[in-house]
Design a protein around this motif. Sequence first.
Motif, PDB file in Angstrom:
ATOM      1  N   SER A 176      11.170  10.550   9.588  1.00  0.00           N
ATOM      2  CA  SER A 176      12.159  11.553   9.161  1.00  0.00           C
ATOM      3  C   SER A 176      11.874  12.049   7.747  1.00  0.00           C
ATOM      4  N   ARG A 177      11.273  11.176   6.904  1.00  0.00           N
ATOM      5  CA  ARG A 177      10.982  11.551   5.519  1.00  0.00           C
ATOM      6  C   ARG A 177       9.815  12.521   5.420  1.00  0.00           C
ATOM      7  N   MET A 178       8.953  12.544   6.424  1.00  0.00           N
ATOM      8  CA  MET A 178       7.770  13.406   6.368  1.00  0.00           C
ATOM      9  C   MET A 178       8.196  14.878   6.390  1.00  0.00           C
ATOM     10  N   THR A 179       7.661  15.634   5.455  1.00  0.00           N
ATOM     11  CA  THR A 179       7.997  17.059   5.381  1.00  0.00           C
ATOM     12  C   THR A 179       7.275  17.858   6.456  1.00  0.00           C
ATOM     13  N   THR A 180       6.112  17.376   6.855  1.00  0.00           N
ATOM     14  CA  THR A 180       5.320  18.066   7.884  1.00  0.00           C
ATOM     15  C   THR A 180       4.951  17.067   8.970  1.00  0.00           C
ATOM     16  N   HIS A 181       5.121  17.494  10.202  1.00  0.00           N
ATOM     17  CA  HIS A 181       4.708  16.657  11.322  1.00  0.00           C
ATOM     18  C   HIS A 181       3.613  17.373  12.105  1.00  0.00           C
ATOM     19  N   ASN A 182       2.674  16.576  12.588  1.00  0.00           N
ATOM     20  CA  ASN A 182       1.670  17.140  13.490  1.00  0.00           C
ATOM     21  C   ASN A 182       1.666  16.335  14.780  1.00  0.00           C
ATOM     22  N   VAL A 183       0.791  16.700  15.690  1.00  0.00           N
ATOM     23  CA  VAL A 183       0.773  16.042  16.992  1.00  0.00           C
ATOM     24  C   VAL A 183       0.472  14.556  16.867  1.00  0.00           C
ATOM     25  N   VAL A 184      -0.316  14.190  15.831  1.00  0.00           N
ATOM     26  CA  VAL A 184      -0.661  12.774  15.655  1.00  0.00           C
ATOM     27  C   VAL A 184       0.562  11.964  15.235  1.00  0.00           C
ATOM     28  N   SER A 185       1.362  12.486  14.317  1.00  0.00           N
ATOM     29  CA  SER A 185       2.545  11.763  13.854  1.00  0.00           C
ATOM     30  C   SER A 185       3.577  11.625  14.981  1.00  0.00           C
TER      31      SER A 185
ATOM     32  N   VAL B 245       0.849  -1.206   0.000  1.00  0.00           N
ATOM     33  CA  VAL B 245       0.000   0.000   0.000  1.00  0.00           C
ATOM     34  C   VAL B 245       0.878   1.247   0.000  1.00  0.00           C
ATOM     35  N   GLN B 246       1.953   1.214   0.760  1.00  0.00           N
ATOM     36  CA  GLN B 246       2.872   2.352   0.800  1.00  0.00           C
ATOM     37  C   GLN B 246       3.473   2.611  -0.584  1.00  0.00           C
ATOM     38  N   GLY B 247       3.811   1.543  -1.303  1.00  0.00           N
ATOM     39  CA  GLY B 247       4.336   1.704  -2.659  1.00  0.00           C
ATOM     40  C   GLY B 247       3.339   2.381  -3.570  1.00  0.00           C
ATOM     41  N   TRP B 248       2.062   2.006  -3.431  1.00  0.00           N
ATOM     42  CA  TRP B 248       1.017   2.629  -4.253  1.00  0.00           C
ATOM     43  C   TRP B 248       0.856   4.101  -3.880  1.00  0.00           C
ATOM     44  N   VAL B 249       0.951   4.399  -2.592  1.00  0.00           N
ATOM     45  CA  VAL B 249       0.860   5.793  -2.141  1.00  0.00           C
ATOM     46  C   VAL B 249       1.939   6.634  -2.812  1.00  0.00           C
ATOM     47  N   ILE B 250       3.168   6.111  -2.842  1.00  0.00           N
ATOM     48  CA  ILE B 250       4.275   6.842  -3.457  1.00  0.00           C
ATOM     49  C   ILE B 250       4.040   6.998  -4.950  1.00  0.00           C
ATOM     50  N   LYS B 251       3.556   5.941  -5.588  1.00  0.00           N
ATOM     51  CA  LYS B 251       3.312   5.972  -7.023  1.00  0.00           C
ATOM     52  C   LYS B 251       2.270   7.015  -7.408  1.00  0.00           C
ATOM     53  N   LEU B 252       1.195   7.109  -6.614  1.00  0.00           N
ATOM     54  CA  LEU B 252       0.107   8.044  -6.916  1.00  0.00           C
ATOM     55  C   LEU B 252       0.363   9.437  -6.351  1.00  0.00           C
ATOM     56  N   GLY B 253       1.431   9.579  -5.583  1.00  0.00           N
ATOM     57  CA  GLY B 253       1.712  10.881  -4.971  1.00  0.00           C
ATOM     58  C   GLY B 253       0.656  11.308  -3.984  1.00  0.00           C
ATOM     59  N   ALA B 254       0.092  10.320  -3.252  1.00  0.00           N
ATOM     60  CA  ALA B 254      -1.024  10.604  -2.343  1.00  0.00           C
ATOM     61  C   ALA B 254      -0.584  10.749  -0.901  1.00  0.00           C
ATOM     62  N   GLU B 255       0.702  10.917  -0.673  1.00  0.00           N
ATOM     63  CA  GLU B 255       1.189  10.974   0.698  1.00  0.00           C
ATOM     64  C   GLU B 255       1.063  12.386   1.258  1.00  0.00           C
ATOM     65  N   ASP B 256       0.141  12.533   2.215  1.00  0.00           N
ATOM     66  CA  ASP B 256       0.029  13.776   2.962  1.00  0.00           C
ATOM     67  C   ASP B 256       0.394  13.474   4.416  1.00  0.00           C
ATOM     68  N   VAL B 257       0.196  14.421   5.289  1.00  0.00           N
ATOM     69  CA  VAL B 257       0.605  14.235   6.671  1.00  0.00           C
ATOM     70  C   VAL B 257      -0.168  13.108   7.344  1.00  0.00           C
ATOM     71  N   PHE B 258      -1.445  12.904   6.920  1.00  0.00           N
ATOM     72  CA  PHE B 258      -2.259  11.851   7.538  1.00  0.00           C
ATOM     73  C   PHE B 258      -1.810  10.469   7.071  1.00  0.00           C
ATOM     74  N   VAL B 259      -1.586  10.318   5.777  1.00  0.00           N
ATOM     75  CA  VAL B 259      -1.106   9.042   5.254  1.00  0.00           C
ATOM     76  C   VAL B 259       0.283   8.744   5.806  1.00  0.00           C
ATOM     77  N   GLY B 260       1.149   9.749   5.835  1.00  0.00           N
ATOM     78  CA  GLY B 260       2.495   9.565   6.389  1.00  0.00           C
ATOM     79  C   GLY B 260       2.448   9.103   7.837  1.00  0.00           C
ATOM     80  N   THR B 261       1.529   9.681   8.608  1.00  0.00           N
ATOM     81  CA  THR B 261       1.376   9.282  10.003  1.00  0.00           C
ATOM     82  C   THR B 261       0.930   7.832  10.114  1.00  0.00           C
ATOM     83  N   ASN B 262       0.021   7.419   9.241  1.00  0.00           N
ATOM     84  CA  ASN B 262      -0.442   6.028   9.255  1.00  0.00           C
ATOM     85  C   ASN B 262       0.663   5.055   8.868  1.00  0.00           C
TER      86      ASN B 262
END
Length: 891
Positions: free
Chosen positions: A305-314, A269-286
């Motif tokens: 570390s790869r996440m560009t934005t971190h929030n309290v959930v991550s 699933v992570q590979g598909w996320v990268i392929k579709l460019g669907a990684e936001d802060v929520f997906v990254g946190t998951n």
Amino acid sequence: MNSLLNPKFHSKISLSSLKFVSSHAVVRNPSFLPNENHQTPGFDSFPFFNDYAKSSQCTIRNTRILHAHLLRIDLLQSNVSIANSLIDCYCRSAAMADALHLFDLIPKRNVISWNFMVSGYNQCSLFEKSLEFFCRMHYSGFEPDEFTYGSVLSACTVLQTPTFGKQVYSLATKNGFFSNDYVRSGMIELFAKTSSFEDALRVFHDVSCQNVVIWNAVISGAVRNGENRVALHLFCQMCRGFLLPNSFTFSSVLTACAALGEIGIGKEVQGWVIKLGAEDVFVGTNIVDLYAKCGKMNEAVKEFSRMTTHNVVSWTAIISGFVGEHDSISALKFFREMRKMGEEINKFTVTSILTACTKASMTEEAIQIHSLIIKSGLYSAAVVGSALISAYSKIGAVDLSERVFREMGAVKDLGTWAAIISSFAQNQNHERAIGVFQRMLQESARPDKFSTSSVLSIIDCLNVGRQIHSYTLKVGLAFDASVGSSLSTMYSKCDSLEESYKAFQQIRDKDNVSWASMIAGFSEHGFADQALQLYREIQYKEIIPDQMTLAAILNACSASRSLLIGKEIHGYALRAGVGRDVVVGGAIVNMYSKCIALESARRVFDMLPQKGEVACSSLVSGYCQNGCIVEALLLFRYMLMADLTIDSFTISSILGVIALLNNSSIGTQMHAHITKIGLNSDVSVGSSLVRMYSKCGIIEDCRKAFDQIEKPDLICWTTMIVSYAQHGKGAEALRVYELLKEQGIRPDSVTFVAVLSACSHNGLVEEAYFYFNSMASDYGIKPGYRHYACMVDILGRSGRLKEAERFIVNMPIEPNGLIWGTLLAACVIHGDVELGKLAAKKIMELKPREASTYVSLSNMCADLGLWEEVEKIRNQMKGNCLRKEPGWSLV
């Protein structure tokens, strides 16, 4: 909203003008606002209302100013679209009373007017009003549209009213909105959030769908209801239907993978996320949460570390991951980094980091986080208070737990009450735990299953337990699995097995904990056959035994020495993939050890990837009980080198082996190690040390070991009396007995055997009579054969053989071979042939094949020179085909 407004009018009004215009100014200077003289074709009111509604100027005051001007220029009565837009403005500024007043004045309302009111009540969290308004709309004859139904279903979801929601959905279906995606997604969400996921699936499958929102609703609903496998199956169906998932889909699917520990699928699933460019802060946190929950903390840190934005959930996800791996140091490190970055913490962050501070060495960190909680204002959250109470409890600071509980005041919820009861229970403070439970009842807090289970776990008084059982029956908690299991365990602990089984039978949906508790109860009380019968019942239920249940069944096999059934359970555990689990593996080793299948026990032990304390101590005990001294000592040495925790049971077993060796040097080394690890004051270890030194003949060290025991029990006192008695120190033995009575400890039949033995070894006849009579008169203990044998031995050693004979004749029970044999031994010592013949005759009647009787009588006659009697006795032995076994010695 374009379709809601009539683009006929034009006005010079602007948003900025409203900022400076008061209601008085509107009256005095209407040129700023549209009036009857400025109505020109081409006027478009939509941009104005749209911009105004979304701006910060959309307040109650400004909306009322606008309302007043529109009334003055008579636009509201003539144009329903503008009236609807004004209602929307009132709803957005939370002025529902004004919105309702305006709504009631509109002469020709349409469905949009009703929709604004229904959605407005939702926006203001007045969900009951939303449903009331929908009912009013229905009774007024207006036909709702998909937006109406969607808003009402959202209100039903928040209010947890699936019955009303079903009625709304039925009406929507009747009016032709059966396949409308907006309506269907609302209904799926309602069912999913009210624990009716099967109904949600039914709605989903009613009509084929190519709407991502619908798929997202049912997948997230599956995850919410713990149907994670179903969520993954739906995701696969979605992908096969050539429908591209979005970030919401990926978030739900990754959550399902994390819950199931499906790291492989998660990576796909992570590979598909990268392929579709669907990684936001929520997906990254998951993604971080997936790796963390699967124990892959290196990968979790890398993704974090790869996440560009971190929030309290991550941040909370990575901290919780380290907490789950019991890595408190890393968890605290990331928590400090989070604080340094200026990220605001929430109650979930705090509860996670408090879980990391549950070691005795982390009291200071827990207090610091406590201070931070007060500073950040999170103390008002009941869940935070519960976490603080739990953290202080686990580090042994019960006084701080209680202080937090008091400081919470009215913030306390049922979870908080459960936490403080659990705190007292964990620290064995029975009275205060029960006191808090009573206080809950007095304050009408109505204890839940967690509070009730916690207080039941520490009750050892049958009367109190029955009272709490009555409460659980009154409120219906007795049928809950956790409470029912606690009740069953409580009754079992109070030796009321019948009531324990009744409580078990009352549980409606028995889980593995219930079965394991009852099986363990039967095993511990010597009813291993009934325990195994319960295992057979499990096989007919739709329950897959877990590790704890299998361990309980294996312990029942150990108690009943059922090797065949134990092998069956072993095979089942291997097929289920838990045969090498630490808990199950230890129980298997214990079963084989108790069934004297030491080769099998060793084979299983060697195959375990992680050799826990239970497996090691069980095998050590097996070796010790079967005389495998070298193997026992070598395995104990392995435990020391592997730095495994050595409990009192293992130590006692090894001390028993050392006693057999009669090697005081090894015993002294063992005593030094016991002192080093702090077990020298333990009751069972102390008793074993006393016994070991006694067997080695070092009575002084025997007493020293006894004095180190913090609270000697009856077994310890009895062991010390026996040690003195065996070493001919009768006076010391009797002094120890008197000390025992001074401590308020009630002696048992074994203790009196030791006391009478001490009298026997020291010729204390009168004292022996006193203690013998004291058994029945003072303690109600009926003398047994060993007590009578001790008295005969005492009289025999003192040469009072006729008195010993009279004592035997006057016994209230029929003398056995032990008693007559004791008399015969005394006759041999004192050369009383006639009485010796009588004793020998009685023994031969009871045990005709006992060669030692003939030998003893023959030796006595030989010592007195009665050779004819010797020949006669030898001929009798030959005639009965008896022969003396040759003696042997270790020396």
